[in-house]
Design an enzyme around this catalytic site. Structure first.
Site, mmCIF file in Angstrom:
data_model
loop_
_atom_site.group_PDB
_atom_site.id
_atom_site.type_symbol
_atom_site.label_atom_id
_atom_site.label_comp_id
_atom_site.label_asym_id
_atom_site.label_seq_id
_atom_site.Cartn_x
_atom_site.Cartn_y
_atom_site.Cartn_z
ATOM 1 N N ASN A 78 1.070 -0.756 -0.062
ATOM 2 C CA ASN A 78 -0.027 0.371 0.223
ATOM 3 C C ASN A 78 1.233 1.059 0.294
ATOM 4 O OD1 ASN A 78 -1.416 -1.636 2.296
ATOM 5 N ND2 ASN A 78 -2.641 -1.182 0.144
ATOM 6 N N VAL A 85 1.621 6.805 0.192
ATOM 7 C CA VAL A 85 1.008 5.797 1.363
ATOM 8 C C VAL A 85 -0.233 5.657 0.614
ATOM 9 C CG1 VAL A 85 -0.038 5.022 3.676
ATOM 10 C CG2 VAL A 85 1.734 6.199 3.412
ATOM 11 N N CYS A 86 -1.124 4.877 0.082
ATOM 12 C CA CYS A 86 -2.652 4.934 -0.265
ATOM 13 C C CYS A 86 -3.152 4.154 1.190
ATOM 14 C CB CYS A 86 -2.631 3.396 -1.559
ATOM 15 S SG CYS A 86 -4.033 3.424 -1.988
ATOM 16 N N LEU A 87 -3.965 4.916 1.956
ATOM 17 C CA LEU A 87 -4.907 4.815 2.964
ATOM 18 C C LEU A 87 -5.986 5.339 2.563
ATOM 19 C CD1 LEU A 87 -4.523 4.190 5.194
ATOM 20 C CD2 LEU A 87 -3.957 6.920 6.231
#
Length: 153
Positions: A78, A85-87
């Site tokens: 992620n 960051v892919c959140l």
């Protein structure tokens, strides 16, 4: 100006009650909209070291979400290779103006220990974690030991 005041207040509040997985929380001297911190994951393979993280708050905060970036390299499905960051919590479609930075950091801490395989940004790492978890953990541990920051005592 409103964003700077709010972010400064939230930084002060969070600094007073820093969660155990965070250390060295600070902002840029010239810009309170940029925070730096050390993330201390508590589970393997990432718990062997610490990771430097940066949060950038946009001038439109809290109406637009901050961005999170690992400035220490991390082997994670992620997190893009450039550290972004892919959140889901901070995606434009999910962001809520009442979300606090401590909630974002809590979500990041959980994400590091429990990768979100529904929304990976590094498909090859997600595939490896799904198909061969032991190999993924071994590679993540090697990467962590090579690039991670020593944990403060």
């Amino acid at each position: 100006m409103m964003a700077s005041k709010r972010v400064a207040k939230e930084l002060e509040s969070l600094s007073k009650e820093l969660p155990p997985y965070l250390r060295q929380l600070s902002s840029d001297d010239a810009n309170v909209l940029v925070w730096h911190m050390l993330l201390l994951p508590d589970q393997l393979p990432y718990g062997l070291k610490a990771f430097q993280v940066r949060i950038d708050f946009p001038r439109e905060y809290p109406f637009k979400p901050p961005t999170l970036r690992f400035t220490t390299k991390i082997y994670h499905p992620n997190v893009r290779e450039d550290g972004l960051v892919c959140l889901p919590l901070i995606s434009n479609e999910n962001w809520k103006p009442y979300t606090k930075p401590y909630q974002v950091l809590e979500a990041l801490n959980v994400l590091v220990s429990k990768p979100n395989l529904e929304e990976p940004v590094r498909l090859e790492l997600a595939d490896l974690l799904t198909q061969n978890p032991e190999m993924f953990r071994k590679k993540a541990e090697e990467f962590t030991l090579k690039f991670g920051v020593d944990r403060p005592s």
